[in-house]
Design a protein around this motif. Structure first.
Motif, PDB file in Angstrom:
ATOM      1  N   GLY A 216       3.673  -2.470  -1.254  1.00 26.88           N
ATOM      2  CA  GLY A 216       3.269  -3.812  -1.660  1.00 26.88           C
ATOM      3  C   GLY A 216       3.217  -4.798  -0.502  1.00 26.88           C
ATOM      4  N   ARG A 217       4.166  -4.660   0.426  1.00 29.55           N
ATOM      5  CA  ARG A 217       4.187  -5.573   1.581  1.00 29.55           C
ATOM      6  C   ARG A 217       2.934  -5.438   2.432  1.00 29.55           C
ATOM      7  NH1 ARG A 217       9.679  -3.462   3.121  1.00 29.55           N
ATOM      8  NH2 ARG A 217      10.594  -3.886   1.088  1.00 29.55           N
ATOM      9  N   LEU A 218       2.307  -4.266   2.418  1.00 25.75           N
ATOM     10  CA  LEU A 218       1.106  -4.058   3.238  1.00 25.75           C
ATOM     11  C   LEU A 218      -0.164  -4.547   2.551  1.00 25.75           C
ATOM     12  CD1 LEU A 218       1.950  -0.457   4.509  1.00 25.75           C
ATOM     13  CD2 LEU A 218       2.105  -2.575   5.821  1.00 25.75           C
TER      14      LEU A 218
ATOM     15  N   ALA B 289       9.667   2.869  -7.477  1.00 26.79           N
ATOM     16  CA  ALA B 289       9.640   1.413  -7.407  1.00 26.79           C
ATOM     17  C   ALA B 289      10.026   0.921  -6.006  1.00 26.79           C
ATOM     18  CB  ALA B 289      10.582   0.826  -8.452  1.00 26.79           C
ATOM     19  N   ARG B 290      10.970   1.636  -5.377  1.00 26.90           N
ATOM     20  CA  ARG B 290      11.391   1.254  -4.022  1.00 26.90           C
ATOM     21  C   ARG B 290      10.209   1.380  -3.061  1.00 26.90           C
ATOM     22  NH1 ARG B 290      15.553   4.886  -3.609  1.00 26.90           N
ATOM     23  NH2 ARG B 290      14.630   6.263  -2.050  1.00 26.90           N
ATOM     24  N   LEU B 291       9.479   2.489  -3.183  1.00 27.46           N
ATOM     25  CA  LEU B 291       8.301   2.673  -2.336  1.00 27.46           C
ATOM     26  C   LEU B 291       7.200   1.689  -2.704  1.00 27.46           C
ATOM     27  CD1 LEU B 291       8.036   6.516  -1.922  1.00 27.46           C
ATOM     28  CD2 LEU B 291       8.496   4.802  -0.214  1.00 27.46           C
TER      29      LEU B 291
ATOM     30  N   GLU C 247       7.317  -8.390  -4.655  1.00 28.86           N
ATOM     31  CA  GLU C 247       8.290  -7.383  -5.075  1.00 28.86           C
ATOM     32  C   GLU C 247       8.076  -7.072  -6.552  1.00 28.86           C
ATOM     33  OE1 GLU C 247      11.748  -6.673  -3.055  1.00 28.86           O
ATOM     34  OE2 GLU C 247       9.987  -6.758  -1.734  1.00 28.86           O
ATOM     35  N   ALA C 248       8.332  -5.844  -6.921  1.00 27.55           N
ATOM     36  CA  ALA C 248       8.341  -5.422  -8.329  1.00 27.55           C
ATOM     37  C   ALA C 248       6.979  -5.524  -9.016  1.00 27.55           C
ATOM     38  CB  ALA C 248       9.393  -6.211  -9.106  1.00 27.55           C
ATOM     39  N   SER C 249       5.901  -5.453  -8.226  1.00 24.87           N
ATOM     40  CA  SER C 249       4.571  -5.462  -8.854  1.00 24.87           C
ATOM     41  C   SER C 249       3.795  -4.182  -8.564  1.00 24.87           C
ATOM     42  CB  SER C 249       3.767  -6.679  -8.379  1.00 24.87           C
ATOM     43  OG  SER C 249       3.512  -6.606  -6.989  1.00 24.87           O
ATOM     44  N   VAL C 250       4.389  -3.266  -7.785  1.00 25.43           N
ATOM     45  CA  VAL C 250       3.699  -2.026  -7.405  1.00 25.43           C
ATOM     46  C   VAL C 250       4.636  -0.853  -7.683  1.00 25.43           C
ATOM     47  CG1 VAL C 250       2.665  -0.705  -5.488  1.00 25.43           C
ATOM     48  CG2 VAL C 250       2.425  -3.199  -5.545  1.00 25.43           C
TER      49      VAL C 250
END
Ligand code: PLP
Length: 394
Positions: free
Chosen positions: A66-68, A59-61, A73-76
């Motif tokens: 996700g930012r790229l 989840a951290r990764l 947050e918390a959707s990938v």
């Protein structure tokens, strides 16, 4: 922001135009992996799951990837391989439209995506069908009978890029679920999943994101839908309480329900270190640099290699971050090029494929690659038996 070439381990003299297939090793990776092996696995053993938060890594990764791609947050979440993530997204998408029977894709899609759809259809045995249209005609084929539209944004062969926004909107208009495969988009072109409104996206991290061979895949689910999904691959690490060891599956809260089994911690650690190379990268700036490099390559190759025909769209806005040329003897020509340390690859039947990755490529590299290609073509040095034996991986 650019260049960031010094962040990567590239063999002296090699020009690497295959980061669209397997990204190079980031210099931050070996030290981080060595530390993980010794200080975490070696010293902590099983305590590492908590002490070193291996369990939180997927989840951290997911948030970093996700930012790229314009995901909140918390959707990938990361895990498994892309083929598996395609299956999960498709199964969930079909469940969301129980009255519709068509999965729509295009003839340019990567075979595994289509094979996974075929396998799922067989398994469900409820009369679903996979319908393929040419990429050019896909928008008109999105009708109210379609349950799921499953497309890869950038064509692995030609680099042709779908307009994510307009196609997602078209799918939404007719009530079809939209799944985007970002295998050749993540880290290559700006993507805004939130703006697209699509339900699902999937992708891999060993191409433009440089996670290394076998790096985990990712899946995005639109945040408002996550809690409705009843995962087809109901593995224990997607369970609400894996360590309650209940007999019955209950999905986890949030995106972690798309996890399946034990994560590949070594691969995730390599990816986590590799993603440092992306800190502070502006995707719009990266895109401009990629277009400049690919335009330069097309111009230089077309001026000197009349045997090669551009197989990618000429308009850079309709291309991803790769350029393909068609040539009947493309396999041999690519082998000859590789023998001169210019690395691209070949895709049957006749495509020579070149990826442009501005994090570690510059205009001098592109000129040198075009010079060597022109030399191989004008001298005909590709036309030798040793360049014509096909290996297992092309
Ligand atoms: C590279 C790629 C894959 C690879 O799938 P894996 O399961 O990671 O081997 C799948 N789909 C597309 C569109 C790709 O480009």
């Amino acid at each position: 922001m650019l260049p960031r070439k010094s962040l990567f381990e590239l063999p002296d003299g090699m020009i690497y135009l295959d980061g669209n297939s397997l990204g190079p090793l980031a210099r931050s990776v070996p030290g981080r992996l060595d530390q993980m092996l010794r200080d975490e696995w070696g010293a902590h053993l099983i305590k590492g799951w908590n002490l070193d938060d291996w369990m939180g890594q997927p989840a951290r990764l997911g948030d970093r990837v996700g930012r790229l791609i314009g995901a909140p947050e918390a959707s990938v979440v990361l895990g498994d391989t892309l083929s598996v993530k395609v299956f999960q997204a498709l199964a969930a998408g079909l469940q969301m439209r129980p009255d519709r029977k068509v999965i729509l894709s295009d003839t340019g899609n990567f075979p595994t995506d289509l094979y996974m759809a075929e396998g799922l259809i067989k398994q469900l045995d409820r009369g679903h069908a996979l319908k393929l249209e040419t990429p050019e005609d896909i928008a008109e084929a999105i009708t109210a009978e379609v349950a799921v539209v499953m497309l890869t944004q950038v064509d692995y062969r030609t680099g042709r890029m779908h307009d994510m926004q307009s196609i997602s909107e078209r799918a939404a208009e007719v009530g079809a679920v939209m799944i985007w495969d970002l295998a050749h988009s993540a880290g290559a072109v700006p993507v805004d999943l939130t703006a697209s409104g699509c339900e699902f996206a999937v992708g891999c991290t060993y191409k433009y994101l440089n996670g290394g061979p076998g790096a985990p895949a990712f899946i995005y689910v639109r945040p408002d839908l996550i809690e409705q999904i009843d995962p087809a691959l109901s593995g224990w690490l997607g369970h609400a309480e894996p360590f309650a060891f209940e007999h019955q599956y209950r999905p986890a809260q949030g995106i972690e329900r798309m996890r399946v089994g034990t994560p590949s911690v070594l691969q995730m650690t390599a990816l986590e270190a590799a993603l440092d190379a992306w800190d502070g990268v502006d995707m719009a700036e990266l895109r401009d640099a990629s277009i400049a490099l690919s335009e330069q390559f097309i111009m230089q190759v077309e001026a000197r290699c009349p045997e090669l025909t551009l197989a990618s769209p000429r308009d850079p806005l309709r291309r991803g971050s790769q350029v393909s040329f068609a040539f009947d003897e493309g396999y041999a020509a690519m082998q000859a090029l590789i023998a001169r340390d210019v690395i691209g690859d070949f895709r049957a039947p006749n495509i020579m494929r070149f990826g442009f990755t501005p994090l570690y490529l510059d205009a001098d590299d592109v000129t040198r690659a075009a010079d060597i290609l022109a030399d191989i073509m004008t001298t005909g040095s590709w036309d030798q038996p040793q360049f014509k034996t096909r290996s297992r991986v092309t």
